[in-house]
Motif scaffolding. Structure first.
Motif, PDB file in Angstrom:
ATOM      1  N   ARG A  12       0.797  -1.232   0.000  1.00  0.00           N
ATOM      2  CA  ARG A  12       0.000   0.000   0.000  1.00  0.00           C
ATOM      3  C   ARG A  12       0.830   1.283   0.000  1.00  0.00           C
ATOM      4  O   ARG A  12       0.266   2.374  -0.087  1.00  0.00           O
ATOM      5  CB  ARG A  12      -0.915   0.029   1.221  1.00  0.00           C
ATOM      6  N   ASP A  76      -1.777   4.684  -3.553  1.00  0.00           N
ATOM      7  CA  ASP A  76      -2.962   4.959  -4.369  1.00  0.00           C
ATOM      8  C   ASP A  76      -3.196   6.445  -4.634  1.00  0.00           C
ATOM      9  O   ASP A  76      -3.775   6.810  -5.641  1.00  0.00           O
ATOM     10  CB  ASP A  76      -4.211   4.318  -3.755  1.00  0.00           C
ATOM     11  N   HIS A  77      -2.714   7.323  -3.754  1.00  0.00           N
ATOM     12  CA  HIS A  77      -2.952   8.758  -3.918  1.00  0.00           C
ATOM     13  C   HIS A  77      -1.674   9.588  -3.942  1.00  0.00           C
ATOM     14  O   HIS A  77      -1.740  10.807  -4.057  1.00  0.00           O
ATOM     15  CB  HIS A  77      -3.846   9.293  -2.799  1.00  0.00           C
TER      16      HIS A  77
END
Length: 191
Positions: A12, A76-77
């Protein structure tokens, strides 16, 4: 000439070199009183310009071969959520680990995941023999992060550090040996 600082990818997170453009996010996140309360070297209030000075210090530390600092970024961002780094003791082939996660990102396992990524890099890529870490006795969550990553508690130094506004803090010491890490990972580097 030194090789470029690596980027470490976990499921992640991306642990990448710190960049000057990270300064506003670090200034905002590290400037929270909860971060100062759980770290040895982060003051509160966090003076303006401190984040950029920290980034420059980390770059110089890497250039001298004395340590390495990473931004912890959500994959993810591409949102910075903390920092993690190592200082090296070359004579004894060991490193000391330090990290913090911004308050909005607490309780999501990011510290545990980032520490796991650093362990692979430190033991498998750098060939360190031992990693140490410590936390304040008033911050048991940090101890849980270390234990989840295979560290062993090695002791407690009572009232070892004076923290402005809080008084003296106990420091709980942890260590992890490369051989124990390899056993834990089945020698493949994946816990």
């Amino acid at each position: 000439m030194l090789p470029p600082q690596p980027t470490i990818v976990t499921p992640r997170l991306i642990l990448r070199p710190l960049l000057p453009e990270d300064a506003p996010a670090i200034q905002r996140l590290a400037g929270m009183p909860e971060i100062a309360a759980t770290t040895t070297n982060i003051p509160y209030p966090y003076p303006p310009g401190t984040a950029l000075s920290y980034i420059i210090e980390q770059q110089l530390l890497y250039e001298k071969g004395d340590g390495v600092g990473f931004a912890i970024v959500k994959a993810d961002h591409e949102l910075l959520c903390g920092c993690i780094g190592l200082t090296f003791d070359h004579d004894d082939r060991q490193a000391e680990l330090g990290y913090w996660i911004g308050v909005p990102f607490w309780g999501r396992g990011y510290a545990t995941e980032a520490v796991g990524g650093i362990l692979r890099y430190t033991f498998l890529d750098l060939g360190c023999r031992r990693i140490t870490a410590r936390h304040f006795g008033s911050n048991p969550a940090s101890g849980r992060v270390l234990l989840k990553n295979g560290f062993q508690r090695e002791g407690c130094r009572r009232e070892a550090v004076y923290k402005e506004g809080r008084g003296y803090e106990d420091c709980v010491d942890y260590g992890l040996l490369r051989r124990d890490y390899l056993v834990m990972c089945g020698s493949g580097g994946q816990p």
